[in-house]
Design a protein around this motif. Structure first.
Motif: not given
Length: 387
Positions: A34-41
């Motif tokens: 998986x890849x992370x596109x955006x952080x939360x918040x």
């Protein structure tokens, strides 16, 4: 929400953010594949975006659970999958005239408490780049609300080595299944046992195992001879020493089972029980002897008490028992008890029973009780009648 749309490249670049996480590949905190596109918040780029963009009042981008759900809803409406390219060439191709080949395609999106993640189907070329460490970061391009900063829609993503946002996960070359995780643990164990470096891959571990097998089986080929110089010989020596120690221990155990027990250290259970029973009998006999000795020691005092009226004849068995169980108490009793003249020698003190009319003769026990109470014979007789 109000998303700004402009076809010019400069304005589009001002509204589409290119974000890239700053951690190397293989982060164990995020599921592999998986890849992370955006952080939360709330988040912002290192270069000051979105606060330094013209026409934008938002100081930070934002991805709340509600924002993520709206983004996913737009994603589900798409028929064309979102592309992952190299260095955002999809958006730069018209300007520089260069092709924009795909590195992969996003196949799924997932919103988590940590942010928005994507599953990716990589091309062989992109997978090779990532495994070689030539590309490590993911950078999404997206539209957002210029007032609130809320992320609205994902347009594409890119492999890049120039991250704009720190602290997110990096690109993974392939999806790690549970079987892959078990294989990783097995490889780590093999590297330790074979004395190989942590960078040794499956092929190197397999080669070392092959050389080890040749050495153990006693082959004299050139491969087996070369293996004597490898670190796995340490493992062979260790295994051989363990085998020798086990053989010795088994031999000692067999001798211990065959040889009779040392009588200086061990005794049979029957003998132990017989000794216990004999000791109990001896203790009982000793108690009897001690009691008999105590009775014998006090027999003279008991006889003297019977003669001088300190003891009634019927109290002799009681005195004999107390002499055996607690001679000190009997001695104290005999010392503190005054003689009773009526009990001396016989019940009548050597005289004929009183035949005076109206006078009842008392037994030895009654005379003893009368004397203890300090009553006359007549008083005791009246008390007896009243009772």
């Amino acid at each position: 929400m109000d998303a700004i749309q402009d076809t010019s490249l400069l304005t589009r670049a001002a509204l589409l953010a290119a974000l890239t996480p700053a951690q190397p590949g293989g982060d164990a905190s995020v599921a592999a594949g998986r890849i992370q596109l955006f952080p939360a918040g709330a988040f912002a780029a290192r270069d000051g975006r979105p606060g330094n963009l013209k026409g934008v009042s938002a100081k930070e981008w934002r991805l709340t659970p509600e924002d993520a759900e709206a983004l996913l809803a737009r994603w589900r409406q798409r028929a064309t999958p979102v592309v992952i390219d190299y260095e955002h060439q999809t958006h730069l191709s018209r300007q520089n005239g260069q092709p924009a080949p795909a590195a992969g395609w996003i196949t799924a999106l997932e919103a988590t408490p940590e942010g928005l993640f994507a599953s990716v189907e990589w091309t062989d070329k992109a997978r090779a780049h990532i495994r070689a460490g030539e590309y490590r970061f993911i950078s999404p391009t997206f539209s957002f609300d210029r007032h609130s900063g809320a992320v609205l829609e994902l347009h594409s993503a890119a492999l890049t080595n120039n991250p704009a946002l720190d602290g997110m996960s990096a690109a993974q070359a392939k999806t790690h299944t549970q079987e892959d995780k078990h294989m990783d643990k097995l490889l780590a164990l093999l590297r330790t046992l074979l004395g190989l470096p942590d960078t040794a891959d499956e092929a190197q571990c397999a080669e070392a195992l092959s050389l080890l097998s040749a050495s153990v089986s006693g082959e004299t080929t050139q491969t087996a001879a070369a293996s004597r110089h490898l670190p796995q010989q340490n493992l062979i020596a260790l295994l051989q020493s363990k085998d020798a120690a086990l053989t010795t221990a088994q031999a000692e155990l067999a001798c211990a089972k065959a040889a009779p027990p040392d009588p200086g250290k061990y005794v049979a259970m029957t003998t132990f029980q017989a000794v216990q029973q004999e000791a109990a009998q001896l203790r009982a006999k000793l108690a009897d002897m001690e009691g008999a000795a105590a009775v014998a020691a006090l027999s003279g005092e008991i006889e003297a008490a019977l003669k001088d009226g300190r003891l009634a004849a019927s109290a002799k068995p009681w005195a004999d028992g107390l002499a055996k169980s607690n001679p000190d108490i009997l001695r104290e009793f005999l010392k503190s008890t005054p003689p009773v003249a009526a009990l001396k020698g016989t019940q009548t003190g050597g005289k004929e029973p009183d035949s005076t009319p109206g006078t009842a003769s008392l037994t030895a026990e009654e005379e003893y009780a009368r004397a203890q109470l300090g009553l006359t014979a007549e008083e005791y007789a009246k008390h007896k009648e009243a009772v």
